[in-house]
Design a protein around this motif. Sequence first.
Motif, PDB file in Angstrom:
ATOM      1  N   PRO A  30       0.804  -1.237   0.000  1.00 44.88           N
ATOM      2  CA  PRO A  30       0.000   0.000   0.000  1.00 44.88           C
ATOM      3  C   PRO A  30       0.832   1.279   0.000  1.00 44.88           C
ATOM      4  CG  PRO A  30      -0.022  -1.024   2.172  1.00 44.88           C
ATOM      5  CD  PRO A  30       0.648  -1.994   1.251  1.00 44.88           C
ATOM      6  N   ASP A  31       2.111   1.181   0.392  1.00 39.97           N
ATOM      7  CA  ASP A  31       2.963   2.366   0.435  1.00 39.97           C
ATOM      8  C   ASP A  31       3.535   2.725  -0.940  1.00 39.97           C
ATOM      9  OD1 ASP A  31       2.561   2.620   3.154  1.00 39.97           O
ATOM     10  OD2 ASP A  31       4.284   1.345   3.658  1.00 39.97           O
ATOM     11  N   PHE A  32       3.402   1.801  -1.892  1.00 42.56           N
ATOM     12  CA  PHE A  32       3.940   2.089  -3.227  1.00 42.56           C
ATOM     13  C   PHE A  32       3.012   3.044  -3.964  1.00 42.56           C
ATOM     14  CE2 PHE A  32       3.858   1.057  -7.808  1.00 42.56           C
ATOM     15  CZ  PHE A  32       5.124   1.497  -8.141  1.00 42.56           C
ATOM     16  N   ASP A  33       3.587   4.101  -4.528  1.00 42.76           N
ATOM     17  CA  ASP A  33       2.825   5.097  -5.276  1.00 42.76           C
ATOM     18  C   ASP A  33       3.402   5.201  -6.683  1.00 42.76           C
ATOM     19  OD1 ASP A  33       1.337   7.160  -6.272  1.00 42.76           O
ATOM     20  OD2 ASP A  33       1.896   8.634  -4.746  1.00 42.76           O
ATOM     21  N   TYR A  34       2.688   4.623  -7.640  1.00 45.41           N
ATOM     22  CA  TYR A  34       3.216   4.615  -9.009  1.00 45.41           C
ATOM     23  C   TYR A  34       3.309   6.017  -9.600  1.00 45.41           C
ATOM     24  CZ  TYR A  34      -1.559   5.212 -10.817  1.00 45.41           C
ATOM     25  OH  TYR A  34      -2.812   5.693 -11.098  1.00 45.41           O
ATOM     26  N   ARG A  35       2.558   6.970  -9.029  1.00 44.43           N
ATOM     27  CA  ARG A  35       2.612   8.335  -9.553  1.00 44.43           C
ATOM     28  C   ARG A  35       3.913   9.039  -9.192  1.00 44.43           C
ATOM     29  NH1 ARG A  35      -2.721  11.571  -8.254  1.00 44.43           N
ATOM     30  NH2 ARG A  35      -2.411  10.746  -6.147  1.00 44.43           N
ATOM     31  N   GLN A  36       4.650   8.500  -8.222  1.00 45.33           N
ATOM     32  CA  GLN A  36       5.940   9.071  -7.838  1.00 45.33           C
ATOM     33  C   GLN A  36       7.119   8.306  -8.433  1.00 45.33           C
ATOM     34  OE1 GLN A  36       5.867  11.960  -6.365  1.00 45.33           O
ATOM     35  NE2 GLN A  36       3.624  11.813  -6.182  1.00 45.33           N
ATOM     36  N   THR A  37       6.818   7.247  -9.162  1.00 45.83           N
ATOM     37  CA  THR A  37       7.886   6.440  -9.780  1.00 45.83           C
ATOM     38  C   THR A  37       7.610   6.223 -11.268  1.00 45.83           C
ATOM     39  OG1 THR A  37       6.694   4.461  -9.014  1.00 45.83           O
ATOM     40  CG2 THR A  37       8.528   5.248  -7.656  1.00 45.83           C
ATOM     41  N   ILE A  38       6.648   5.345 -11.561  1.00 44.98           N
ATOM     42  CA  ILE A  38       6.353   4.991 -12.956  1.00 44.98           C
ATOM     43  C   ILE A  38       5.924   6.211 -13.760  1.00 44.98           C
ATOM     44  CG2 ILE A  38       4.894   3.602 -14.472  1.00 44.98           C
ATOM     45  CD1 ILE A  38       4.636   1.581 -12.168  1.00 44.98           C
ATOM     46  N   SER A  39       5.031   7.012 -13.212  1.00 43.97           N
ATOM     47  CA  SER A  39       4.505   8.162 -13.954  1.00 43.97           C
ATOM     48  C   SER A  39       5.601   9.163 -14.300  1.00 43.97           C
ATOM     49  CB  SER A  39       3.403   8.861 -13.141  1.00 43.97           C
ATOM     50  OG  SER A  39       2.319   7.984 -12.928  1.00 43.97           O
ATOM     51  N   ILE A  40       6.482   9.431 -13.332  1.00 44.64           N
ATOM     52  CA  ILE A  40       7.589  10.370 -13.585  1.00 44.64           C
ATOM     53  C   ILE A  40       8.530   9.797 -14.636  1.00 44.64           C
ATOM     54  CG2 ILE A  40       9.572  11.523 -12.540  1.00 44.64           C
ATOM     55  CD1 ILE A  40       8.007  11.586  -9.918  1.00 44.64           C
TER      56      ILE A  40
END
Length: 226
Positions: free
Chosen positions: A151-161
């Motif tokens: 739940p702590d993984f945020d794809y908007r701070q990794t994959i999206s960037i």
Amino acid sequence: MLNQFLWIIYPYLCVAIFVVGHIARYKYDQFSWTAKSSEFIEKKRLKWGSLLFHLGVIPVFLGHVVGLAIPAEWISGLGVSNHLYHFGAVYIGSIFGIMTLIGMLLLTARRVTIKNVRKLSSASDMFVNFLLIVILFMGCYSTLVTNAVAPDFDYRQTISIWFRHLFTFSPNANLMVDVPLSFKIHIFLGFTILACWPFTRLVHVWSVPLTYANRRYIIYRKNKIS
């Protein structure tokens, strides 16, 4: 080195094949630019499979555009909270994702189990069908399972960037190092199908019959034989 290839070289290679392949096929092989419809063989399963797939894939595509192309700060600036965004991405997105997956399963089962449809299918048709199933499954799995387990993984701070930086020719492969495996498989196969696109029946997507509603009626006349 593998990380650099997977998340920098490979995406650009797939996009290049996607663009050049479409140009070459349109220029040299226009007669094969078709969906190769098999509706005259079987309609019932085609109707339901195609309906579920197409109704689901459009919202799924738009959801990917919002999640990958629009920075999280912009969405927050519009008054959309993280909780509301997460609800839409996970629950609403999953509904359309599962709908698309079921549609693709029906279409693939139809292509495999009906003898005449199977004979009409090429190797590329089968490959694309099964590849789409895996892509859709991994997308649904990532959304429903991986997000729950991590739940702590945020794809908007990794994959999206990382994804947006591809368009500015400044991708950072390190952003993908800690991304869960299910997301990585989903992304890798997504670029793979882009490379396959120009050489399969998927090209029919670009032949949208926009003038269909305004076209002239076809007039049939009897040929009287004296």
